[in-house]
Design an enzyme around this catalytic site. Structure first.
Site, PDB file in Angstrom:
ATOM      1  N   GLY A 154       0.807  -1.213   0.000  1.00 12.09           N
ATOM      2  CA  GLY A 154       0.000   0.000   0.000  1.00 12.09           C
ATOM      3  C   GLY A 154       0.839   1.261   0.000  1.00 12.09           C
ATOM      4  O   GLY A 154       0.558   2.221  -0.736  1.00 12.09           O
ATOM      5  N   LYS A 155       1.867   1.287   0.829  1.00 15.12           N
ATOM      6  CA  LYS A 155       2.734   2.464   0.884  1.00 15.12           C
ATOM      7  C   LYS A 155       3.456   2.677  -0.445  1.00 15.12           C
ATOM      8  O   LYS A 155       3.592   3.811  -0.927  1.00 15.12           O
ATOM      9  CB  LYS A 155       3.759   2.324   2.017  1.00 15.12           C
ATOM     10  CG  LYS A 155       3.163   2.264   3.415  1.00 15.12           C
ATOM     11  CD  LYS A 155       2.467   3.550   3.804  1.00 15.12           C
ATOM     12  CE  LYS A 155       2.001   3.510   5.255  1.00 15.12           C
ATOM     13  NZ  LYS A 155       1.267   4.723   5.664  1.00 15.12           N
ATOM     14  N   SER A 156       3.924   1.600  -1.057  1.00 13.77           N
ATOM     15  CA  SER A 156       4.629   1.716  -2.334  1.00 13.77           C
ATOM     16  C   SER A 156       3.710   2.239  -3.427  1.00 13.77           C
ATOM     17  O   SER A 156       4.100   3.111  -4.226  1.00 13.77           O
ATOM     18  CB  SER A 156       5.192   0.353  -2.746  1.00 13.77           C
ATOM     19  OG  SER A 156       6.157  -0.104  -1.818  1.00 13.77           O
TER      20      SER A 156
END
Length: 233
Positions: A154-156
């Site tokens: 998700g962060k990527s």
């Protein structure tokens, strides 16, 4: 002149509370949105919205309520996250849990940035027009930890969105940041997150009229520090 408005999604007793207090100190009206608002956080805000960000439509309804009650947000912070650990191997969480994490960490963040763009277009030229996503080191290849499969994904994904937004919007004054607190030597702070450092750094990002580095790595007491050389190793 009316006060500028901060809207923060995912307002907990650390970062959320610090954001509310610091921005209010600088004359902002503060709207905080969370699934289960903390009483202390609620007292620090002008408006509190209960919302579940595993449902992206909640982002749209939150913006509508804030606009109606306080005015158009000129600074939007997406601080919400969801994480189902995968302790055994990358595929040891269910598809359902992975999907929930992706919706909260990316899809609803995308919705928040999209609504922020619509809001920024209604603001005067000298308004801040700043979107900040609270990230971590998990967007850096090779810096993931085993239990963080869904969180890192998700962060990527959201880092990619923020990078694209930051590169295409400088002409209209919109600013987009993926903020990542680090230790002085560039390592992740893990559980040592400083709400105070976030509050101070986020205000500086909002106060600056120009887009800075989209990957806004920062250290408590120092502000922005460029760790790109270290992250490439």
């Amino acid at each position: 002149m009316s006060s500028p408005v901060l809207l923060a999604f995912g307002a907990g007793p650390n970062v959320g509370l610090a954001l509310a207090r610091n921005f209010a100190k600088h004359g902002y009206k503060v709207a905080l949105a969370a699934r289960n608002p903390n009483p202390d956080v609620s007292k620090a805000a002008d408006l509190v919205v209960e919302a579940d960000f595993s449902v992206p439509d909640a982002v749209v309804s939150t913006f509508a309520k804030v606009k109606e009650t306080l005015g158009i947000p000129s600074v939007v912070v997406y601080n919400a996250y969801s994480w189902h650990p995968s302790p055994d191997h990358p595929f040891s969480i269910s598809v359902s849990d992975f999907n929930t994490d992706m919706v909260v960490n990316t899809t609803s963040a995308f919705a928040a940035a999209q609504e922020a763009m619509k809001s920024f277009a209604q603001l005067p030229a000298d308004a801040s027009k700043t979107f900040i996503y609270t990230g971590n080191i998990f967007n850096i290849p090779g810096r993931l930890i085993l239990p963080g499969t869904s969180l890192g994904a998700g962060k990527s994904a959201t880092a990619h969105i923020i990078a694209n937004a930051a590169s295409t919007n400088p002409s209209n004054g919109y600013k987009f940041y993926y903020a990542d607190e680090r230790t002085p030597d560039g390592e992740p702070v893990m559980r040592g997150i400083s709400g105070e450092a976030h509050g101070e750094f986020y205000y500086e990002l909002a106060r600056n009229s120009k887009q800075g580095p989209w990957l806004a790595t920062f250290v408590k007491g120092k502000g922005y520090v460029d760790f790109s050389a270290k992250d490439r190793v």
